[in-house]
Design a protein around this motif. Structure first.
Motif: not given
Length: 377
Positions: A76, A78, A83-87, A89, A199, A201, A249, A251
């Motif tokens: 993943t 992010r 909110d650490a959105p997943a950008v 997968e 994951e 970032y 960061y 999440g």
């Protein structure tokens, strides 16, 4: 027949112990000399790609590794922020083949213990607090001195003694690891239930922030920053820096920061790069693993490449009748291009981060290397 009957190995890391396991299983007399006083009980985590897992299968240690680590599919990406959105997968290539997971993580000391136990069970002798200090080659073989005293004549010396290899220096190889400009903070922490695979970032106050599960209840977290002199810091100061640099960061990083505040251990190292050009051997001495090549862990291939060095070398030694130029020619033909591809790609990925190159095709490069690594070494 084997090309060697008695082998000395400097270093008890992944490359050295994998070499010891395979040679001892083939009936070779093996002595492993490790300069550290004991197998380290400290450390963080390690990410293992599928081709490393395939190597564990060949070594006969996969069942123990699988039981001790945490293995998964996927990656993943992010974005920073609360909110650490997943950008993205991203699926991962099963570089070890369909019978192995795509990747995994485990506690480094656990992996070291498993490899040591298997090496000793196969018959290898492992001595700690023992540094190779001199080598002398003759018609009879290669004489190895440890802490200034001769240990006798061997058919081969394998220098698997890491980035600052003594064997590399002793046999006159001048190529040495160079800093890439990046440093990494690592910590071993608890695993939130929602973290089921690695994951990453990208962006924010550091180049890369990430974490990898290592067990049902554990994972390791890391922050990659511009390389700095971080020596002399107290544990409290080191934790404070990691807390500050991870503040952007969200999440699972909220859980990581709670562990840091509760006293999780933190360590710091610089990324390096080097690749010794062929040949890696000088007569009856050869270097493998981090002694021969290093790169940033941007595609997590360090352990896999060390294991492949060991497996290719031992395959050739155990099927040949003599340690001759044919052995070395095949070894270098199979290992140099592969190691070169990994080093180049790993360094490039890091450089794109240093340059803040947002147009770079990092996923394309990662998948390209993964496809190469899916082919056995």
């Amino acid at each position: 027949m084997t090309a060697v009957k008695k082998v000395a190995i400097a270093g008890s890391g992944v490359a050295g112990l994998a070499t010891a396991i395979q040679l001892a299983k083939a009936g070779v007399d093996v002595d492993v000399f490790e300069s550290k006083p004991e197998l380290s009980a400290l450390g963080s985590g390690i990410t293992l790609q599928g081709n490393a897992l395939r190597a564990f299968g060949a070594l006969g240690v996969w069942d123990d590794v699988q039981a001790q680590g945490y293995f998964f599919e996927g990656l993943t990406i992010r974005a920073p922020g609360p909110d650490a959105p997943a950008v993205a997968e991203l699926p991962e290539v099963r570089t070890g083949g369909p019978e192995f997971p795509a990747a995994g993580g485990m506690y480094r000391p656990d992996l070291a213990r498993i490899l040591l136990e298997h090496a000793q069970a196969a018959g290898a002798r492992v001595r700690f607090g023992a540094t190779v200090t001199a080598v002398t080659e003759s018609v009879a073989g290669i004489e190895v001195e440890v802490d200034g005293a001769s240990e006798g004549i061997y058919d081969l010396l394998v220098g698997a003694d890491g980035l600052n290899s003594s064997v590399r220096d002793l046999i006159g190889i001048e190529t040495k690891p160079q800093p890439t400009g990046m440093g990494i903070w690592r910590s071993f922490v608890s695993r939130p239930a929602e973290v089921e695979h690695s994951e990453l970032y990208y962006g924010g106050p550091v180049y890369i922030a990430g974490y990898t599960p290592t067990g049902e209840d554990t994972m390791y977290a890391y922050l990659v920053e511009p390389a700095q002199d971080r020596s002399g810091l107290s544990d409290e100061q080191a934790v404070a820096i990691m807390l500050e640099e991870s503040a952007a960061y969200g999440g699972p990083w909220n859980s990581i920061r709670a562990d840091l505040e509760a006293g999780a251990h933190v360590n710091y190292t610089w990324f390096t790069k080097h690749l010794v050009p062929a040949p890696w051997n000088r007569g009856r001495a050869v270097i493998i693993g981090d002694a021969a090549h290093s790169c940033p862990p941007t595609i997590a291939q360090g352990a896999a490449q060390a294991l492949e060095d060991a497996l290719v070398l031992t395959e050739l030694l155990t099927r040949a009748d003599a340690l001759d130029s044919a052995v070395w020619d095949e070894f270098h033909a199979r290992r140099l291009p592969r190691a070169q591809a990994v080093v180049d790609a790993s360094v490039q990925l890091g450089q794109w981060q240093i340059d803040h190159d947002r147009e770079a095709d990092a996923p394309g490069l990662i998948f390209g290397i993964a496809r190469q690594m899916a082919e056995p070494a």
